[in-house]
Design a protein around this motif. Structure first.
Motif, PDB file in Angstrom:
ATOM      1  N   GLY A  82       0.802  -1.214   0.000  1.00 25.52           N
ATOM      2  CA  GLY A  82       0.000   0.000   0.000  1.00 25.52           C
ATOM      3  C   GLY A  82       0.836   1.265   0.000  1.00 25.52           C
ATOM      4  N   LYS A  83       0.165   2.385  -0.125  1.00 24.58           N
ATOM      5  CA  LYS A  83       0.843   3.675  -0.203  1.00 24.58           C
ATOM      6  C   LYS A  83       1.596   4.028   1.073  1.00 24.58           C
ATOM      7  CE  LYS A  83      -2.424   5.540  -3.590  1.00 24.58           C
ATOM      8  NZ  LYS A  83      -3.458   6.558  -3.885  1.00 24.58           N
ATOM      9  N   ASP A  85       3.161   1.690   2.927  1.00 18.75           N
ATOM     10  CA  ASP A  85       3.955   0.481   3.170  1.00 18.75           C
ATOM     11  C   ASP A  85       3.168  -0.607   3.883  1.00 18.75           C
ATOM     12  OD1 ASP A  85       6.159   1.483   1.882  1.00 18.75           O
ATOM     13  OD2 ASP A  85       7.160   2.156   3.704  1.00 18.75           O
ATOM     14  N   GLU A  86       1.880  -0.726   3.589  1.00 17.08           N
ATOM     15  CA  GLU A  86       1.097  -1.829   4.137  1.00 17.08           C
ATOM     16  C   GLU A  86       1.433  -3.077   3.317  1.00 17.08           C
ATOM     17  OE1 GLU A  86      -0.228   0.912   2.651  1.00 17.08           O
ATOM     18  OE2 GLU A  86      -1.951   1.682   3.771  1.00 17.08           O
ATOM     19  N   ILE A  87       2.188  -3.986   3.898  1.00 16.68           N
ATOM     20  CA  ILE A  87       2.676  -5.167   3.193  1.00 16.68           C
ATOM     21  C   ILE A  87       1.741  -6.342   3.467  1.00 16.68           C
ATOM     22  CG2 ILE A  87       4.586  -6.788   2.962  1.00 16.68           C
ATOM     23  CD1 ILE A  87       6.482  -4.552   3.753  1.00 16.68           C
ATOM     24  N   GLU A  88       1.071  -6.804   2.444  1.00 13.50           N
ATOM     25  CA  GLU A  88       0.156  -7.935   2.573  1.00 13.50           C
ATOM     26  C   GLU A  88       0.950  -9.239   2.666  1.00 13.50           C
ATOM     27  OE1 GLU A  88      -2.287  -7.764  -0.869  1.00 13.50           O
ATOM     28  OE2 GLU A  88      -3.133  -5.809  -0.391  1.00 13.50           O
ATOM     29  N   SER A  89       0.475 -10.167   3.494  1.00 18.99           N
ATOM     30  CA  SER A  89       1.123 -11.451   3.667  1.00 18.99           C
ATOM     31  C   SER A  89       0.065 -12.542   3.783  1.00 18.99           C
ATOM     32  CB  SER A  89       2.001 -11.438   4.918  1.00 18.99           C
ATOM     33  OG  SER A  89       2.593 -12.701   5.143  1.00 18.99           O
ATOM     34  N   VAL A  90       0.239 -13.631   3.019  1.00 17.83           N
ATOM     35  CA  VAL A  90      -0.710 -14.742   3.036  1.00 17.83           C
ATOM     36  C   VAL A  90       0.070 -16.049   3.159  1.00 17.83           C
ATOM     37  CG1 VAL A  90      -2.579 -15.911   1.828  1.00 17.83           C
ATOM     38  CG2 VAL A  90      -2.265 -13.445   1.523  1.00 17.83           C
ATOM     39  N   SER A  91      -0.333 -16.899   4.111  1.00 17.38           N
ATOM     40  CA  SER A  91       0.277 -18.218   4.271  1.00 17.38           C
ATOM     41  C   SER A  91      -0.717 -19.290   3.845  1.00 17.38           C
ATOM     42  CB  SER A  91       0.700 -18.450   5.724  1.00 17.38           C
ATOM     43  OG  SER A  91       1.747 -17.559   6.087  1.00 17.38           O
ATOM     44  N   ALA A 122       4.002  -9.501  -0.102  1.00 20.82           N
ATOM     45  CA  ALA A 122       4.272  -8.443  -1.086  1.00 20.82           C
ATOM     46  C   ALA A 122       5.654  -7.848  -0.854  1.00 20.82           C
ATOM     47  CB  ALA A 122       3.200  -7.358  -0.978  1.00 20.82           C
ATOM     48  N   MET A 123       6.313  -7.487  -1.948  1.00 18.23           N
ATOM     49  CA  MET A 123       7.643  -6.890  -1.877  1.00 18.23           C
ATOM     50  C   MET A 123       7.596  -5.452  -2.378  1.00 18.23           C
ATOM     51  SD  MET A 123      10.393  -9.759  -3.123  1.00 18.23           S
ATOM     52  CE  MET A 123       9.887  -9.627  -4.842  1.00 18.23           C
ATOM     53  N   LYS A 124       8.598  -4.693  -1.979  1.00 23.84           N
ATOM     54  CA  LYS A 124       8.785  -3.360  -2.540  1.00 23.84           C
ATOM     55  C   LYS A 124       8.915  -3.481  -4.051  1.00 23.84           C
ATOM     56  CE  LYS A 124       9.191  -0.740   1.214  1.00 23.84           C
ATOM     57  NZ  LYS A 124       8.384   0.462   1.458  1.00 23.84           N
ATOM     58  N   GLY A 125       8.329  -2.558  -4.751  1.00 23.54           N
ATOM     59  CA  GLY A 125       8.334  -2.629  -6.208  1.00 23.54           C
ATOM     60  C   GLY A 125       6.980  -3.058  -6.734  1.00 23.54           C
ATOM     61  N   GLY A 126       6.102  -3.529  -5.813  1.00 24.48           N
ATOM     62  CA  GLY A 126       4.757  -3.903  -6.211  1.00 24.48           C
ATOM     63  C   GLY A 126       3.739  -2.983  -5.577  1.00 24.48           C
ATOM     64  N   GLU A 127       4.105  -1.712  -5.406  1.00 24.24           N
ATOM     65  CA  GLU A 127       3.239  -0.785  -4.707  1.00 24.24           C
ATOM     66  C   GLU A 127       1.941  -0.531  -5.457  1.00 24.24           C
ATOM     67  OE1 GLU A 127       6.424  -0.408  -5.087  1.00 24.24           O
ATOM     68  OE2 GLU A 127       7.358   0.100  -3.163  1.00 24.24           O
ATOM     69  N   ASP A 128       0.823  -0.880  -4.801  1.00 28.59           N
ATOM     70  CA  ASP A 128      -0.515  -0.602  -5.306  1.00 28.59           C
ATOM     71  C   ASP A 128      -0.635  -0.822  -6.813  1.00 28.59           C
ATOM     72  OD1 ASP A 128      -2.237  -0.235  -3.245  1.00 28.59           O
ATOM     73  OD2 ASP A 128      -1.970   1.925  -3.105  1.00 28.59           O
ATOM     74  N   ALA A 129      -0.322  -2.032  -7.247  1.00 30.79           N
ATOM     75  CA  ALA A 129      -0.490  -2.367  -8.662  1.00 30.79           C
ATOM     76  C   ALA A 129      -1.961  -2.239  -9.046  1.00 30.79           C
ATOM     77  CB  ALA A 129       0.004  -3.786  -8.920  1.00 30.79           C
ATOM     78  N   SER A 162      -2.358 -11.551   6.823  1.00 32.77           N
ATOM     79  CA  SER A 162      -1.891 -10.544   7.770  1.00 32.77           C
ATOM     80  C   SER A 162      -1.742  -9.192   7.089  1.00 32.77           C
ATOM     81  CB  SER A 162      -0.533 -10.975   8.351  1.00 32.77           C
ATOM     82  OG  SER A 162      -0.027 -10.016   9.240  1.00 32.77           O
ATOM     83  N   VAL A 163      -2.212  -8.147   7.774  1.00 34.54           N
ATOM     84  CA  VAL A 163      -2.065  -6.760   7.312  1.00 34.54           C
ATOM     85  C   VAL A 163      -1.402  -5.974   8.451  1.00 34.54           C
ATOM     86  CG1 VAL A 163      -3.260  -4.672   6.547  1.00 34.54           C
ATOM     87  CG2 VAL A 163      -4.095  -6.927   5.825  1.00 34.54           C
ATOM     88  N   PRO A 164      -0.329  -5.228   8.203  1.00 42.36           N
ATOM     89  CA  PRO A 164       0.375  -4.520   9.280  1.00 42.36           C
ATOM     90  C   PRO A 164      -0.478  -3.418   9.905  1.00 42.36           C
ATOM     91  CG  PRO A 164       1.224  -3.853   7.146  1.00 42.36           C
ATOM     92  CD  PRO A 164       0.303  -5.011   6.889  1.00 42.36           C
ATOM     93  N   PRO A 165      -0.126  -2.979  11.131  1.00 41.56           N
ATOM     94  CA  PRO A 165      -0.956  -2.004  11.840  1.00 41.56           C
ATOM     95  C   PRO A 165      -0.950  -0.611  11.240  1.00 41.56           C
ATOM     96  CG  PRO A 165       1.033  -2.506  13.078  1.00 41.56           C
ATOM     97  CD  PRO A 165       0.970  -3.492  11.961  1.00 41.56           C
ATOM     98  N   ARG A 166       0.116  -0.260  10.555  1.00 38.45           N
ATOM     99  CA  ARG A 166       0.156   1.087   9.986  1.00 38.45           C
ATOM    100  C   ARG A 166      -0.684   1.159   8.708  1.00 38.45           C
ATOM    101  NH1 ARG A 166       4.885  -1.479   9.152  1.00 38.45           N
ATOM    102  NH2 ARG A 166       5.551  -1.871   7.004  1.00 38.45           N
TER     103      ARG A 166
END
Length: 245
Positions: A82-83, A85-91, A122-129, A162-166
């Motif tokens: 996300g804008k 730096d909300e980094i999505e994570s799925v297991s 998600a990694m940096k470089g994939g911001e809000d595709a 998981s979605v980070p708190p920020r």
């Protein structure tokens, strides 16, 4: 729980629904985004700072019992940052194969446990595709932010998201087969057998208060009327056989 109706036919020809149940830790900021808010894709909105478990079950529409289905694809789309730096994570666990591009913007980590749990982050470089609109016709950027799985001998599976708190809430898009299976090489996972999936504890509703289910939404998952191996299919993208490599 959230039910998306008439997504498939079972081996016996019964109508199959997709039932999604969330753990009690689940919270959403935009409940109206849950279900099938856009053609060809299902969606789950998760509030910032939340880690929750979601059980996906293919069930007979008439009984609610788990259905017998043929091998299927399941895709997570738009795994991005996300804008703020909300980094999505799925297991995910207990799948046979997965597809990503050679230039994927998804970081992949295996935990080494006995059920093959793998985390896709998600990694940096994939911001809000840009969100895809057709799973069979995706841009390079959209392909780089997606993962397609093959499930065999399964009637249910679990995602830990998981979605980070920020920052803000995130919406996870999912569906059936995708263009990834045509352009990427599959990674084969260890086959351990069994169909045991961890049971969730107390559950939290995924649907809006005005609409307890999304039953009847038009999200077609499995090709009907044949006993051959089939793909989990979204939006009418049907007829392609599974590519076994």
């Amino acid at each position: 729980s959230l039910t998306i109706g008439n997504v498939a036919s079972s081996i016996e020809g019964e109508v199959v629904d997709l039932r999604i149940t969330a753990s009690s830790s689940y919270e959403t900021f935009y409940p109206k985004r849950n279900g099938v808010p856009m053609k060809n894709f299902g969606a789950i909105n998760i509030d910032a700072g939340i880690t929750a478990q979601f059980r996906f079950e293919l069930v007979e529409a008439s009984t609610g019992y788990l259905a017998k289905v043929l091998p299927f694809h399941f895709t997570l789309f738009d795994i991005d940052v996300g804008k703020k730096d909300e980094i999505e994570s799925v297991s995910v666990a207990r799948f046979s194969k997965y597809w990503v591009t050679s230039t994927t913007k998804v970081n992949i980590t295996q935990t080494g446990d006995e059920i093959g749990t793998t985390t896709f982050q998600a990694m940096k470089g994939g911001e809000d595709a840009e969100d895809p609109t057709d799973p069979s016709d995706m841009t390079d950027e959209q392909l780089d932010c997606s993962v397609t799985f093959l499930f065999e001998n399964k009637d249910s599976f679990v995602l830990d998201i998981s979605v980070p708190p920020r920052g803000r809430s995130r919406t996870i898009l999912f569906g059936g087969t995708s263009a990834l299976t045509q352009v990427a090489t599959p990674v084969t996972m260890l086959r351990l057998g069994g169909n045991a999936i961890p049971r969730l504890g107390a559950t939290q509703s995924l649907a809006t208060s005005k609409s307890p289910t999304a039953k009847g939404s038009k999200l077609s998952f499995l090709q009907r009327g044949t006993s051959q191996s089939q793909e989990l299919d979204a939006g009418g993208f049907v007829g392609r056989k599974l590519s076994q490599q």
